[in-house]
Scaffold this active site. Structure first.
Site: not given
Length: 310
Positions: A32, A55-57, A84
């Site tokens: 995100g 998984s991550e923003t 990422h």
């Protein structure tokens, strides 16, 4: 500020899903990206990350110490660094012309990092100085946690041990003999979380040199259940840590200048991370990214605790 107040409360912010470490949409690792998070509270950022459910923003903020600041949230917690999502963020900013090709600086919770955007849009992220050391583990316990025959670790353990490795986010790095063993892993995520925690690591990164692609250096899988991410498809921070691990333990007769780590194939999100870590240098991870979704998200007002904490 790129936001609009909504008549029913809250405001709308630009929000994207950007697939990192790939040039194909719906592959690699989705991050995100909120390109203007200025003014959002911690609870609002956590609520957005939970809603985007990747998984991550990454939340882009102004910085007094670097070109910009980024904070990273999983659906359940803030993490100090995410490779990422850093790649995804800068690829998006470059695509929209918000940043030019060249060198940039990024403030994170682990310090100010260097980021380079090439003319063709590839993003390189320099991580922190590495720390790597061997740890004493029970191979049977590792096997039970990862759902893998412990002999798969013993075969390579004499030359390449299980180790703690970090270049910003710590991982327990576990070498495995064959790709079949890596692909068939069926982790007990509670046991993986406990194993990682016992060694002060965020998660477990298992890898094998028995890769799918002839040009790949290795194939990896990464499990970070303690941060609410059972399996991270393609991981920049873990790849940097593993690159430092390979250099530290002399896995090659001279660490290659650029290594290619493949990951995500066993969760239908194939991707490739490019890693520079020779000579004990700060690991640098590189990758491509492509926008899969571009839209807006309504952010509840800070005082609407019942919405934020739901």
């Amino acid at each position: 500020m790129d936001s609009d107040t909504d008549s029913v409360g809250g405001e709308s912010r630009a929000a994207l899903l950007v697939d990192a470490f790939t040039t194909e949409p719906l592959a690699g690792n989705a991050a995100g990206v909120v390109p203007d998070a200025d003014g959002l509270t911690d609870d609002q950022m956590q609520a957005v990350a939970r809603e985007l459910s990747v998984s991550e923003t990454a939340f882009v903020l102004p910085s007094a110490d670097a070109d910009r600041r980024v904070r990273y949230f999983t659906p359940t917690t803030e993490v100090d660094l995410c490779g990422h999502a850093t790649i995804a963020t800068h690829a998006h900013l470059a695509e929209t012309g918000a940043v030019d090709p060249g060198a940039h600086t990024l403030e994170t919770n682990v310090g100010v990092l260097d980021v380079e955007v090439t003319d063709d849009g590839r993003v390189w992220m320099t991580q922190n100085s590495p720390e790597v050391y061997e740890v004493d583990v029970d191979y049977d316990r590792v096997g039970d946690a990862l759902g893998c025959d412990p002999n798969a670790f013993r075969d390579v353990g004499a030359e390449l041990p299980v180790a703690y490795a970090t270049s910003g986010l710590p991982f327990l790095v576990v070498p495995v003999n064959f790709l079949e063993r890596v692909g068939n892993m069926d982790p007990d995520f509670a046991a993986v979380e406990a194993l990682a925690a016992d060694h002060d690591a965020a998660g477990v990164y298992a890898f094998t040199f028995d890769a799918l692609d002839a040009e790949s250096t290795l194939h990896g899988r990464c499990f970070v259940p303690g941060a609410g991410v059972p399996e991270d498809p393609v991981t920049g921070t873990a790849s940097g840590a593993c690159g430092a691990y390979l250099d530290h333990f002399g896995a090659f007769d001279g660490t290659p200048d650029v290594m290619t780590f493949e990951q995500g194939h066993f969760v239908d999100r194939p991707g490739h991370v490019y890693v520079r870590a020779a000579g004990g240098r700060k690991p640098t991870v590189g990758g491509d990214a492509v926008t899969a979704f571009d839209g807006t998200i309504r952010v509840p007002d800070p005082e609407e605790d019942d919405i934020i904490e739901a």
